[in-house]
Design an enzyme around this catalytic site. Structure first.
Site, short mmCIF file in Angstrom:
data_model
loop_
_atom_site.label_atom_id
_atom_site.label_comp_id
_atom_site.label_asym_id
_atom_site.label_seq_id
_atom_site.Cartn_x
_atom_site.Cartn_y
_atom_site.Cartn_z
N SER A 1 -9.40 1.91 3.19
CA SER A 1 -8.57 2.62 2.26
C SER A 1 -7.55 1.75 1.53
O SER A 1 -6.96 2.19 0.55
CB SER A 1 -7.84 3.74 2.98
OG SER A 1 -7.02 3.20 4.01
N SER B 1 -9.44 -0.35 7.50
CA SER B 1 -8.94 -0.29 6.12
C SER B 1 -8.23 -1.51 5.58
O SER B 1 -7.90 -1.55 4.40
CB SER B 1 -8.00 0.90 5.96
OG SER B 1 -8.77 2.07 5.82
N LYS C 1 0.85 -1.19 0.00
CA LYS C 1 0.00 0.00 0.00
C LYS C 1 0.89 1.24 0.00
O LYS C 1 1.88 1.30 0.73
CB LYS C 1 -0.89 -0.02 1.25
CG LYS C 1 -1.88 1.14 1.33
CD LYS C 1 -2.74 1.00 2.58
CE LYS C 1 -3.78 2.10 2.69
NZ LYS C 1 -4.59 1.96 3.93
N1 GLN Z 1 -12.66 4.27 6.53
C1 GLN Z 1 -12.03 4.79 7.70
C2 GLN Z 1 -11.69 6.23 7.51
O1 GLN Z 1 -12.07 6.75 6.53
C3 GLN Z 1 -10.84 3.96 8.03
C4 GLN Z 1 -9.62 4.32 7.33
C5 GLN Z 1 -8.46 3.46 7.68
O2 GLN Z 1 -8.60 2.45 8.38
N2 GLN Z 1 -7.29 3.89 7.25
O3 GLN Z 1 -11.04 6.85 8.30
#
Ligand code: GLN
Length: 479
Positions: free
Chosen positions: A154, A178, A79
Site C-alpha cells: 500500500s 506494504s 505515507k
Molecule cells: N497488501 C496487504 C494488504 O492488503 C498488505 C498491506 C500492508 O502491508 N499495509 O493487506
C-alpha cells in the site's frame, strides 16, 4: 542542480560545504514534483511553505558554520497514514478527507528533528489495505518505471516518489508487505524493521500487531541512516522495544564473507515468474561468490501464511476502524436523522469497498461461534510460522527470497479479483506475522525493464545483518 544522484550523506555534506543550499534542494524537488507528479500521482498533499521555512533554518545553521544534523536538508515524503501536526492526513480515505491532526507521528518527528524536510504526504491504499494503490479514494498511483503498471501497495506513493526522484527518501508502513512489495515493483530499497523497533505512535492503525514503519530509499545506506534515526524506545508506544539501536551504517559495512544464507524452497515454487527467479538466483550466486554459504532450508508452514494473515489483519482492522464513527473526527453524513443512522451512513459513505470488505471479514472472524474456528486458529498458525523462522535461524544468519512472485502488474489487472491481489503478498506477509525484519533491494530487471526485488529476512532485532546482505547485493547489481 541534478538531484537524481543525491543521497542522504551527499546532501548533508554538500550543504555543509556550501556547494548547494537546502533551499535550493527543496525548490528543485518541488519543481520536479510539479513537472512529473501529475501523471504519477504519488502525492496527495504538499507543504511547500513549511518545507522552505525548514530549509532556510538549515541554511542559517550552515552559514554559521555549525555542525549539521545527520539528515540536514534531506527532502522526504511521508505515507499518508502517519499523522503530521497541522498537515492534512487522509489515510487515502474519504472519511479523513479534511482531517488535520493535532500531533506528530514519532517517526516523522524524529526525522524532522534530524534535519529532514517533509515535502508532502503520499498516496496509498485506503487505510493501507491493498497491494496496488488502486484502493486509494484519491485515485491510483502510476509506476514511474512503466506508467501502465501499478507501483505496488500500500505504500505505492512513497515508493513511486523515490523512484521518480520526487523525494530523496520516504517513510512507508508494512503490515503485510506494504514497504517491501512497492519497493520491489518500483526498483527502490524498502526496509521493514523488527516489530517494536520503530514506534507506531501516530501511525493510523490498520492491524496493530502487524503494523511497522520503515524507510523507502535510493540506497541501502540511506535506509540504514533513516532506521538509525527513527528506531528506539518511545514511551508513547508501549510495544516499542527497549533494545539498544546499533550504528547500522557501521554494521552494514562489515563484509558478508562467512555469513550463512538460507534459501527456503517454499519461496521458489509454483507461481514464481521465470525472469524474477533468474534475477534472484543470479543475486544469490553473487552472494556465494562474495563468500556467503548458501544453505537450502524449509519453512514448511508458508502455504498457510496468506489465510492466516487475512484473518488476523482483518480482525484487528475491524476493531481499529470502529473509531471512525462520524462523531470524533472525519466525515459525517449530512443525510442522517437518528444517531444510529448517522453512524451507519457516515461509515457507508466514508469507507471504500475494500475497507468495508475487510471490516466485514474481520467482524465475522471475531464473532462468537466463529472466533475459535477462525481467529484463534489463525493465531495458532501464526505461532507455527514464527517457529519455522526460529528453527531456520538456528542454522542460518539470514534468509534470501524473491520479494514478490511477479514484477509490477498492469493497472486494473487484478482490481476486480481480491483473491489474486491477496496472493501477490505471499512472500512478504510471513515476516510481518513473525515480527522479523526484512528488506527489498533491487537485484535486476525484466527484459522489458521492470524492476525485480530481492528480499532479505533476518532474526528479531538483527536489521544489521539484513542491511549488510542487502548492501552487498545492491553494490554488485549497480556495477
Ligand atoms: N497488501 C496487504 C494488504 O492488503 C498488505 C498491506 C500492508 O502491508 N499495509 O493487506
Amino acid at each position: 542542480m541534478d538531484t537524481s544522484t543525491l543521497t542522504i550523506e551527499s546532501t548533508r555534506s554538500a550543504i555543509a560545504e556550501k556547494q548547494i543550499t537546502a533551499t535550493g534542494v527543496v525548490e528543485e524537488f518541488y519543481r520536479k514534483i510539479k513537472a512529473d507528479d501529475g501523471d504519477i500521482h504519488a502525492y496527495l498533499t504538499l507543504c511547500e511553505d513549511r518545507a522552505l521555512q525548514q530549509a532556510r533554518h538549515i541554511d542559517d545553521l550552515a552559514a554559521k558554520g555549525g555542525t549539521l544534523p545527520p539528515l540536514a536538508g534531506v527532502p522526504v515524503a511521508i505515507k499518508d497514514v502517519m499523522v503530521t501536526k497541522g498537515l492534512r492526513t487522509t489515510a487515502g480515505s474519504k472519511i479523513l478527507e479534511h482531517f488535520i491532526p493535532p500531533y506528530d507521528c514519532t517517526a516523522v518527528a524524529r526525522l524532522e528533528g534530524a534535519g529532514a524536510i517533509v515535502l508532502g504526504k503520499t498516496n496509498c491504499d485506503e487505510f493501507a489495505m491493498g497491494s496496488s494503490n488502486e484502493n486509494s479514494a484519491y485515485g491510483p498511483v502510476r509506476n514511474p518505471r512503466d506508467k501502465s503498471r501499478v507501483p505496488g501497495g500500500s505504500s505505492g506513493g512513497s515508493a513511486a516518489a523515490v523512484a521518480a526522484g520526487t523525494a530523496l527518501a520516504a517513510l512507508g508502513s508494512d503490515t503485510g508487505g506494504s514497504i517491501r512489495q512497492p519497493a520491489s515493483f518500483c526498483g527502490v530499497v524498502g526496509l521493514m524493521p523488527t516489530y517494536g523497533r520503530v514506534s507506531r505512535y501516530g501511525l493510523i492503525a490498520f492491524a496493530s500487531s502487524l503494523d511497522h514503519i520503515g524507510p523507502l530509499t535510493r540506497t541501502v545506506q540511506d535506509a540504514a541512516i533513516i532506521l538509525r534515526t527513527i528506531a528506539g524506545r518511545d514511551p508513547l508506544d508501549s510495544t516499542s522495544a527497549n533494545v539498544p539501536v546499533p550504528d547500522y551504517v557501521e554494521e552494514m559495512s562489515k563484509p558478508v564473507k562467512g555469513l550463512r544464507l538460507g534459501i527456503p524452497k517454499e519461496y521458489f515454487g509454483e507461481g514464481l515468474d521465470g525472469e524474477t527467479r533468474s534475477a534472484v538466483e543470479g543475486a544469490i550466486e553473487q552472494l556465494r561468490a562474495a563468500g556467503c554459504e548458501i544453505v537450502p532450508i524449509s519453512l514448511p508452514h508458508t502455504p498457510y501464511a496468506i489465510p492466516t494473515y487475512y484473518v488476523i489483519a482483518t480482525a484487528e482492522a475491524s476493531a481499529n476502524l470502529a473509531r471512525f464513527d462520524g462523531v470524533r473526527y472525519g466525515y459525517r453524513s449530512a443525510h442522517a436523522h437518528t444517531l444510529s443512522e448517522m453512524y451507519r451512513k457516515s461509515r457507508d459513505e466514508g469507507f471504500g469497498a475494500e475497507v468495508k470488505r475487510r471490516i466485514m471479514l474481520g467482524t465475522y472472524a471475531l464473532s462468537s461461534g466463529y472466533y475459535d474456528a477462525y481467529y484463534l486458529k489463525a493465531q495458532r498458525v501464526r505461532t507455527l510460522l514464527t517457529r519455522d523462522f526460529e528453527q531456520a535461524f538456528q542454522k542460518v544468519d539470514a534468509i534470501v527470497t524473491p520479494t514478490t512472485p511477479t514484477p509490477a502488474f498492469k493497472l486494473g489487472e487484478k482490481a476486480d479479483d481480491p483473491l489474486a491481489m491477496y496472493l501477490a503478498d505471499i512472500y512478504t506477509v510471513t515476516a510481518d506475522l513473525a515480527g522479523i525484519p526484512g528488506i527489498s533491494v533491487p537485484c535486476g530487471q525484466t527484459k522489458s525493464g521492470l524492476p525485480i526485488g530481492l528480499q532479505v529476512l533476518g532474526k528479531h532485532f538483527d536489521e544489521s545483518t539484513v542491511l549488510r546482505v542487502a548492501g552487498a547485493v545492491s553494490l554488485k547489481s549497480r556495477t
